[in-house]
Write an enzyme that holds these catalytic residues in place. Structure first.
Site, PDB file in Angstrom:
ATOM      1  N   GLU A  67       7.772  58.656  39.998  1.00 10.26           N
ATOM      2  CA  GLU A  67       7.619  59.440  41.239  1.00 10.26           C
ATOM      3  C   GLU A  67       8.941  60.155  41.564  1.00 10.26           C
ATOM      4  O   GLU A  67       8.964  61.344  41.888  1.00 10.26           O
ATOM      5  CB  GLU A  67       7.202  58.502  42.378  1.00 10.26           C
ATOM      6  CG  GLU A  67       7.144  59.124  43.757  1.00 10.26           C
ATOM      7  CD  GLU A  67       7.791  58.239  44.823  1.00 10.26           C
ATOM      8  OE1 GLU A  67       8.801  58.638  45.411  1.00 10.26           O
ATOM      9  OE2 GLU A  67       7.271  57.117  45.049  1.00 10.26           O
ATOM     10  N   GLU A 138      18.455  58.610  39.350  1.00  8.37           N
ATOM     11  CA  GLU A 138      17.206  58.221  40.009  1.00  8.37           C
ATOM     12  C   GLU A 138      16.951  56.711  39.930  1.00  8.37           C
ATOM     13  O   GLU A 138      16.354  56.138  40.830  1.00  8.37           O
ATOM     14  CB  GLU A 138      16.018  59.023  39.457  1.00  8.37           C
ATOM     15  CG  GLU A 138      16.073  60.505  39.797  1.00  8.37           C
ATOM     16  CD  GLU A 138      16.211  60.792  41.303  1.00  8.37           C
ATOM     17  OE1 GLU A 138      15.645  60.051  42.122  1.00  8.37           O
ATOM     18  OE2 GLU A 138      16.911  61.772  41.651  1.00  8.37           O
TER      19      GLU A 138
HETATM   20 ZN   LIG Z   1      11.334  55.759  46.138  1.00 10.13          ZN
END
Ligand SMILES: [Zn+2]
Length: 414
Positions: A67, A138
């Protein structure tokens, strides 16, 4: 033909003046178009039927990590954060979340930038950048979210409950992920997280598992032609729906007492039952009936008695932590210091009340009254913001895929 317009009647609230159209693109992407001439914001939400339950063993948090990786830049708009910048400069906001069986991406913005905002959004699902140099950044972002959640009693209790379920069931896993699950442990086993991420994306993200809701000031025809133009390139591999049918708890996980030390001060007593998801019986909503009675605060109610005895300050009951094939019913009681010394009696009173409900059966006038309240709520609900509306509907569209007669606007008693 580029699209097919589904021949379904959309059940909508009486007061709702907006227009709706449901279409399926040639790549099998299911779309709901909403035209609202009065809106000052456009919005869209794309729900993918892939969530943390799909995480491979040994890579907990991979769906959540995807995501993050998917939603920061695309090949067409490769500049890092340019999407966020564009959206905020145009009066909007954007976010995403990963749940156990779905991942949802969404935005809103001023109506005058609808076309470009939609194009930027669509590109994430056509050709996301997912560059190697963003990988560590990330993973760290996922890790810092997890560190924040470590301070939340609600999250901690939820993970503890998952831990007390069948190890072989996806419910048992740690869905959020952190540096340990996404970097340290895979590295130690010679697993390349980014390669696994790309594999996961290729294998699982397919247009036929996605639901898109687009909300705009434009006419339905205009929205439809934009959506066809921008979203039909999303790859479709006709992936079958991911299903997790078994129950996460067996008898060894039930009738147990767990004591946990919270971070916040105070005592909470949580009693949890595994139940059939109420969505299966959405027309009757048995949980709504039960939580209405257990939550009742009038004289003679459980809450009234516990407060009068000085044992509790608050009581909450309802369905939560639901998945398509299993669910839980909770009763959560905020105890006073005195209440903590009377835990057994409080549980005794709760079960006595449940027994009373069982003995008296379903009371027709209570059901009818509740049904009338819900019906009024459905038809006369205040307009919620377009961004909340599209997220709610795109998530519901996935739910109705497994329960096809459920109305998509509201999980409420009709
Ligand atoms: Zn998240």
């Amino acid at each position: 033909m580029a699209v097919s317009i589904e021949d379904v009647e959309i059940l909508k609230p009486k007061t709702d003046k907006r227009e709706y159209r449901r279409i399926v693109l040639k790549n099998s992407l299911q779309v709901l178009l909403i035209s609202d001439p009065d809106t000052d914001k456009c919005a869209a939400s794309l729900n993918v039927g892939v969530g943390s339950f799909c995480d491979p063993v040994g890579l907990e948090g991979l769906a959540h990590f995807l995501e993050h990786m998917l939603f920061y830049a695309s090949e067409k708009y490769p500049l890092e954060d340019s999407y966020l910048k564009y959206i905020t400069e145009h009066g909007g906001s954007t976010n995403a979340f990963t749940a156990s069986e779905m991942t949802n991406y969404f935005f809103d913005a001023n109506t005058d930038c609808f076309e470009e905002a939609l194009d930027r959004f669509a590109q994430f699902f056509i050709k996301p950048l997912m560059s190697a140099d963003a990988t560590m950044r990330e993973i760290k972002a996922v890790d810092s979210e997890n560190k924040m959640y470590l301070l939340s009693d609600e999250r901690r209790m939820s993970q503890l409950q998952k831990h007390l379920s069948l190890e072989s069931h996806p419910y048992h896993k740690f869905g959020g992920g952190n540096c340990d699950t996404l970097d340290v442990r895979p590295k130690a086993k010679g697993v390349d997280t980014r390669q696994e991420l790309l594999k996961f994306y290729e294998d699982k993200y397919s247009a036929n598992l996605m639901h898109l809701v687009v909300y705009s000031k434009e006419s339905l025809d205009k929205i439809q032609s934009l959506v066809e133009d921008k979203f039909q390139e999303i790859q479709n591999s006709d992936r079958s729906r991911f299903q997790f049918s078994s129950q996460p708890c067996t008898s060894e996980h039930l009738q147990i007492l767990v004591r946990a030390v919270p971070i916040k001060q105070g005592h909470k007593l949580r009693i949890v039952w595994p139940i059939t998801p109420s969505i299966v019986h959405y027309k009757e909503e048995p949980c709504r009936y039960l939580d209405h009675l257990i939550n009742h605060e009038g004289e003679g109610s459980l809450s009234y008695v516990l407060k009068k005895l000085g044992w509790a300050t608050e009581l909450y009951a309802g369905e939560d932590d639901r998945a398509s094939e299993f669910s839980f019913f909770y009763v959560v009681i905020d105890l006073t210091d005195a209440g903590q010394d009377h835990m057994q009696e409080i549980i005794g009173l709760l079960f006595k009340y449940i027994q009373l409900l069982q003995q008296s059966g379903v009371c027709k006038w209570i059901f009818d009254e509740l049904s009338a309240i819900c019906e009024t709520g459905f038809h006369y609900e205040d307009k919620i913001s377009p961004i909340d509306y599209v997220v709610r509907i795109s998530s519901n569209m996935q739910v109705i895929k497994s329960h096809p007669f459920h109305p998509i606007f509201s999980i409420s008693l009709l």
